[in-house]
Design a protein around this motif. Structure first.
Motif, PDB file in Angstrom:
ATOM      1  N   GLY A   1      37.719  57.707  46.689  1.00 20.88           N
ATOM      2  CA  GLY A   1      37.122  56.546  47.353  1.00 20.88           C
ATOM      3  C   GLY A   1      37.148  55.321  46.465  1.00 20.88           C
ATOM      4  N   ARG A   2      36.823  55.521  45.198  1.00 15.72           N
ATOM      5  CA  ARG A   2      36.860  54.396  44.251  1.00 15.72           C
ATOM      6  C   ARG A   2      38.281  53.867  44.079  1.00 15.72           C
ATOM      7  N   ALA A   3      39.250  54.780  44.020  1.00 11.33           N
ATOM      8  CA  ALA A   3      40.649  54.355  43.893  1.00 11.33           C
ATOM      9  C   ALA A   3      41.076  53.561  45.121  1.00 11.33           C
ATOM     10  N   SER A   4      40.640  53.989  46.296  1.00 14.85           N
ATOM     11  CA  SER A   4      40.954  53.249  47.525  1.00 14.85           C
ATOM     12  C   SER A   4      40.335  51.859  47.485  1.00 14.85           C
ATOM     13  N   ASP A   5      39.091  51.788  47.026  1.00 20.09           N
ATOM     14  CA  ASP A   5      38.427  50.489  46.911  1.00 20.09           C
ATOM     15  C   ASP A   5      39.168  49.567  45.945  1.00 20.09           C
ATOM     16  N   GLN A   6      39.586  50.127  44.815  1.00 17.24           N
ATOM     17  CA  GLN A   6      40.306  49.316  43.834  1.00 17.24           C
ATOM     18  C   GLN A   6      41.630  48.815  44.402  1.00 17.24           C
ATOM     19  N   LYS A   7      42.315  49.667  45.169  1.00 15.56           N
ATOM     20  CA  LYS A   7      43.582  49.241  45.762  1.00 15.56           C
ATOM     21  C   LYS A   7      43.347  48.186  46.838  1.00 15.56           C
TER      22      LYS A   7
ATOM     23  N   GLY B   1      42.821  45.071  45.053  1.00 13.20           N
ATOM     24  CA  GLY B   1      44.128  44.650  44.563  1.00 13.20           C
ATOM     25  C   GLY B   1      44.970  44.002  45.656  1.00 13.20           C
ATOM     26  N   LEU B   2      44.825  44.495  46.887  1.00 11.56           N
ATOM     27  CA  LEU B   2      45.551  43.901  48.010  1.00 11.56           C
ATOM     28  C   LEU B   2      45.065  42.477  48.266  1.00 11.56           C
ATOM     29  N   VAL B   3      43.746  42.289  48.223  1.00  9.74           N
ATOM     30  CA  VAL B   3      43.176  40.956  48.430  1.00  9.74           C
ATOM     31  C   VAL B   3      43.643  39.999  47.327  1.00  9.74           C
ATOM     32  N   GLU B   4      43.745  40.528  46.112  1.00  9.45           N
ATOM     33  CA  GLU B   4      44.183  39.707  44.984  1.00  9.45           C
ATOM     34  C   GLU B   4      45.694  39.526  44.966  1.00  9.45           C
ATOM     35  N   GLY B   5      46.410  40.267  45.806  1.00  2.00           N
ATOM     36  CA  GLY B   5      47.856  40.159  45.865  1.00  2.00           C
ATOM     37  C   GLY B   5      48.576  40.997  44.825  1.00  2.00           C
TER      38      GLY B   5
END
Length: 104
Positions: free
Chosen positions: A51-57, A60-64
């Motif tokens: 879940g944490r890895a999904s949140d980080q990704k 990361g998507l929002v940050e591009g």
């Protein structure tokens, strides 16, 4: 297949897997209950980590910095892990309830 049979089969399979992981233990299965607790704790920690890895990704998507495919894949993996944990929990509760209904 009845619930006690399912629970019994699941317990026997978990015991065999634990015995294979710990071959030094005696064949009588002299284990303490902490082994099962540790197994459950590790499973929960794995789901939380996913879940944490999904949140980080997702961040990361929002940050591009991350690809959309990676985010969708991570979310799908987390969803499968969570559904598996919920299913196991439901089966354990069902087996416990069936055991409590057994006459003494």
């Amino acid at each position: 297949m009845s619930t006690p049979t399912i629970a019994s089969n699941a317990y026997q399979m978990a015991a065999r897997l634990t015995q294979q992981a710990n071959p030094a233990e005696d064949a009588l299965g002299a284990r303490n209950s902490a082994d099962f607790g540790q197994m459950v704790q590790q499973a929960v920690e794995t789901v939380v980590d996913q879940g944490r890895a999904s949140d980080q990704k997702a961040v990361g998507l929002v940050e591009g910095k991350t690809d959309v495919v990676d985010v969708v894949t991570a979310i799908a993996e987390t969803e499968v892990a969570l559904e598996t944990m919920v299913t196991v929990r439901d089966r354990v509760i069902s087996a416990y309830e069936e055991i409590m209904r057994m006459p003494i």
